[in-house]
Design a protein around this motif. Structure first.
Motif, PDB file in Angstrom:
ATOM      1  N   GLU A  73       0.818  -1.219   0.000  1.00 54.88           N
ATOM      2  CA  GLU A  73       0.000   0.000   0.000  1.00 54.88           C
ATOM      3  C   GLU A  73       0.846   1.260   0.000  1.00 54.88           C
ATOM      4  O   GLU A  73       0.521   2.236  -0.656  1.00 54.88           O
ATOM      5  CB  GLU A  73      -0.910   0.040   1.236  1.00 54.88           C
ATOM      6  N   ARG A  74       1.935   1.239   0.744  1.00 55.08           N
ATOM      7  CA  ARG A  74       2.757   2.435   0.925  1.00 55.08           C
ATOM      8  C   ARG A  74       3.938   2.471  -0.031  1.00 55.08           C
ATOM      9  O   ARG A  74       4.796   3.341   0.076  1.00 55.08           O
ATOM     10  CB  ARG A  74       3.217   2.500   2.374  1.00 55.08           C
ATOM     11  N   ASN A  75       3.966   1.513  -0.943  1.00 54.54           N
ATOM     12  CA  ASN A  75       5.005   1.430  -1.968  1.00 54.54           C
ATOM     13  C   ASN A  75       6.419   1.501  -1.362  1.00 54.54           C
ATOM     14  O   ASN A  75       7.280   2.239  -1.831  1.00 54.54           O
ATOM     15  CB  ASN A  75       4.814   2.513  -3.025  1.00 54.54           C
ATOM     16  N   ILE A  76       6.614   0.729  -0.322  1.00 56.55           N
ATOM     17  CA  ILE A  76       7.918   0.677   0.344  1.00 56.55           C
ATOM     18  C   ILE A  76       8.734  -0.438  -0.303  1.00 56.55           C
ATOM     19  O   ILE A  76       8.312  -1.592  -0.316  1.00 56.55           O
ATOM     20  CB  ILE A  76       7.762   0.435   1.858  1.00 56.55           C
ATOM     21  N   GLN A  77       9.871  -0.082  -0.850  1.00 61.08           N
ATOM     22  CA  GLN A  77      10.745  -1.040  -1.525  1.00 61.08           C
ATOM     23  C   GLN A  77      11.964  -1.332  -0.634  1.00 61.08           C
ATOM     24  O   GLN A  77      12.701  -0.406  -0.282  1.00 61.08           O
ATOM     25  CB  GLN A  77      11.219  -0.472  -2.876  1.00 61.08           C
ATOM     26  N   VAL A  97      12.631  -0.804  13.722  1.00 60.13           N
ATOM     27  CA  VAL A  97      13.749  -0.715  12.784  1.00 60.13           C
ATOM     28  C   VAL A  97      13.527   0.538  11.957  1.00 60.13           C
ATOM     29  O   VAL A  97      12.544   0.648  11.223  1.00 60.13           O
ATOM     30  CB  VAL A  97      13.828  -1.958  11.869  1.00 60.13           C
ATOM     31  N   VAL A  98      14.441   1.507  12.081  1.00 58.07           N
ATOM     32  CA  VAL A  98      14.317   2.780  11.375  1.00 58.07           C
ATOM     33  C   VAL A  98      15.318   2.802  10.223  1.00 58.07           C
ATOM     34  O   VAL A  98      16.524   2.648  10.426  1.00 58.07           O
ATOM     35  CB  VAL A  98      14.574   3.966  12.331  1.00 58.07           C
ATOM     36  N   MET A  99      14.768   2.982   9.024  1.00 54.54           N
ATOM     37  CA  MET A  99      15.580   3.036   7.810  1.00 54.54           C
ATOM     38  C   MET A  99      15.404   4.420   7.177  1.00 54.54           C
ATOM     39  O   MET A  99      14.568   5.210   7.628  1.00 54.54           O
ATOM     40  CB  MET A  99      15.124   1.945   6.840  1.00 54.54           C
ATOM     41  N   ASN A 100      16.163   4.718   6.127  1.00 50.32           N
ATOM     42  CA  ASN A 100      16.031   6.006   5.447  1.00 50.32           C
ATOM     43  C   ASN A 100      14.643   6.202   4.865  1.00 50.32           C
ATOM     44  O   ASN A 100      14.100   7.300   4.906  1.00 50.32           O
ATOM     45  CB  ASN A 100      17.074   6.150   4.343  1.00 50.32           C
ATOM     46  N   ASN A 101      14.046   5.139   4.312  1.00 53.75           N
ATOM     47  CA  ASN A 101      12.760   5.273   3.638  1.00 53.75           C
ATOM     48  C   ASN A 101      11.586   4.649   4.387  1.00 53.75           C
ATOM     49  O   ASN A 101      10.445   4.799   3.964  1.00 53.75           O
ATOM     50  CB  ASN A 101      12.835   4.658   2.246  1.00 53.75           C
ATOM     51  N   ALA A 102      11.839   3.942   5.482  1.00 51.65           N
ATOM     52  CA  ALA A 102      10.755   3.222   6.144  1.00 51.65           C
ATOM     53  C   ALA A 102      11.059   2.984   7.621  1.00 51.65           C
ATOM     54  O   ALA A 102      12.196   3.119   8.069  1.00 51.65           O
ATOM     55  CB  ALA A 102      10.534   1.878   5.457  1.00 51.65           C
ATOM     56  N   ALA A 103      10.008   2.613   8.341  1.00 52.77           N
ATOM     57  CA  ALA A 103      10.129   2.159   9.726  1.00 52.77           C
ATOM     58  C   ALA A 103       9.339   0.861   9.835  1.00 52.77           C
ATOM     59  O   ALA A 103       8.216   0.766   9.330  1.00 52.77           O
ATOM     60  CB  ALA A 103       9.584   3.202  10.687  1.00 52.77           C
ATOM     61  N   LEU A 104       9.947  -0.138  10.446  1.00 49.92           N
ATOM     62  CA  LEU A 104       9.322  -1.450  10.589  1.00 49.92           C
ATOM     63  C   LEU A 104       9.207  -1.802  12.063  1.00 49.92           C
ATOM     64  O   LEU A 104      10.146  -1.567  12.830  1.00 49.92           O
ATOM     65  CB  LEU A 104      10.171  -2.524   9.901  1.00 49.92           C
ATOM     66  N   LEU A 105       8.088  -2.353  12.448  1.00 48.78           N
ATOM     67  CA  LEU A 105       7.970  -2.929  13.781  1.00 48.78           C
ATOM     68  C   LEU A 105       8.205  -4.416  13.643  1.00 48.78           C
ATOM     69  O   LEU A 105       7.526  -5.092  12.861  1.00 48.78           O
ATOM     70  CB  LEU A 105       6.586  -2.669  14.372  1.00 48.78           C
ATOM     71  N   VAL A 106       9.195  -4.930  14.374  1.00 51.69           N
ATOM     72  CA  VAL A 106       9.606  -6.323  14.228  1.00 51.69           C
ATOM     73  C   VAL A 106       9.547  -7.019  15.584  1.00 51.69           C
ATOM     74  O   VAL A 106      10.072  -6.519  16.569  1.00 51.69           O
ATOM     75  CB  VAL A 106      11.036  -6.424  13.658  1.00 51.69           C
ATOM     76  N   ASN A 107       8.902  -8.183  15.595  1.00 46.94           N
ATOM     77  CA  ASN A 107       8.905  -9.034  16.772  1.00 46.94           C
ATOM     78  C   ASN A 107      10.155  -9.897  16.664  1.00 46.94           C
ATOM     79  O   ASN A 107      10.198 -10.839  15.872  1.00 46.94           O
ATOM     80  CB  ASN A 107       7.633  -9.888  16.826  1.00 46.94           C
ATOM     81  N   ARG A 157       8.795   6.710   6.152  1.00 50.85           N
ATOM     82  CA  ARG A 157       9.422   7.574   7.165  1.00 50.85           C
ATOM     83  C   ARG A 157       8.575   8.791   7.489  1.00 50.85           C
ATOM     84  O   ARG A 157       8.511   9.214   8.639  1.00 50.85           O
ATOM     85  CB  ARG A 157      10.796   8.037   6.691  1.00 50.85           C
ATOM     86  N   GLN A 158       7.904   9.385   6.489  1.00 53.40           N
ATOM     87  CA  GLN A 158       7.070  10.552   6.768  1.00 53.40           C
ATOM     88  C   GLN A 158       5.956  10.203   7.741  1.00 53.40           C
ATOM     89  O   GLN A 158       5.682  10.940   8.680  1.00 53.40           O
ATOM     90  CB  GLN A 158       6.463  11.095   5.470  1.00 53.40           C
ATOM     91  N   GLU A 159       5.323   9.091   7.509  1.00 57.00           N
ATOM     92  CA  GLU A 159       4.244   8.643   8.388  1.00 57.00           C
ATOM     93  C   GLU A 159       4.789   8.314   9.782  1.00 57.00           C
ATOM     94  O   GLU A 159       4.148   8.586  10.792  1.00 57.00           O
ATOM     95  CB  GLU A 159       3.570   7.412   7.781  1.00 57.00           C
ATOM     96  N   ALA A 160       5.976   7.738   9.835  1.00 59.55           N
ATOM     97  CA  ALA A 160       6.567   7.315  11.104  1.00 59.55           C
ATOM     98  C   ALA A 160       6.966   8.496  11.989  1.00 59.55           C
ATOM     99  O   ALA A 160       6.970   8.372  13.216  1.00 59.55           O
ATOM    100  CB  ALA A 160       7.781   6.435  10.843  1.00 59.55           C
TER     101      ALA A 160
END
Length: 123
Positions: free
Chosen positions: A52-56, A82-92, A104-107
């Protein structure tokens, strides 16, 4: 002194069963071990969010995230951001599963709860 053999009641011979740590290890499936070796699992929810967010995220980045999550797990972290340049991931980290993803903008406008570790990635 009585040298005869006496009958011992059956219930007196029963020993309590002790659950060892080894029995917990045997409950890990081959599939779980294989997925840990291959990398992160991505939940259905996270997969939808990535699309949906076109995160590659390329294979090399996934591999690096997986390595960092394994390191975090060794340090006792169970849920990580997990914070990246283009995305943030929540990881268990406990289950080695990406739970959700956002750009990242949304995060930047979010408050993250129920995490006990953060991994900063340089792309």
């Amino acid at each position: 002194m009585d040298h005869r053999i006496h009958q011992v009641p059956q219930h007196a011979l029963q020993f309590p069963t002790i659950k060892s740590h080894e029995s917990k290890q045997s409950s890990i499936s081959f599939k779980d071990i294989l997925s840990q070796e291959q990398g992160l699992k991505i939940s259905k929810h996270a997969s939808q969010r990535l699309t949906e967010r076109n995160i590659q995220i390329d294979d090399q980045q996934w591999q690096m995230i997986g390595e960092k999550v394994r390191e975090a797990k060794k340090k006792g972290i169970t849920d990580s951001l997990v914070v990246m340049n283009n995305a943030a991931l929540l990881v268990n980290a406990k289950n080695h599963t990406v739970v959700t993803a956002m750009d990242r903008q949304e995060a930047t406008s979010r408050i993250f709860t129920n995490i006990n570790g953060t991994i900063l990635m340089n792309d």
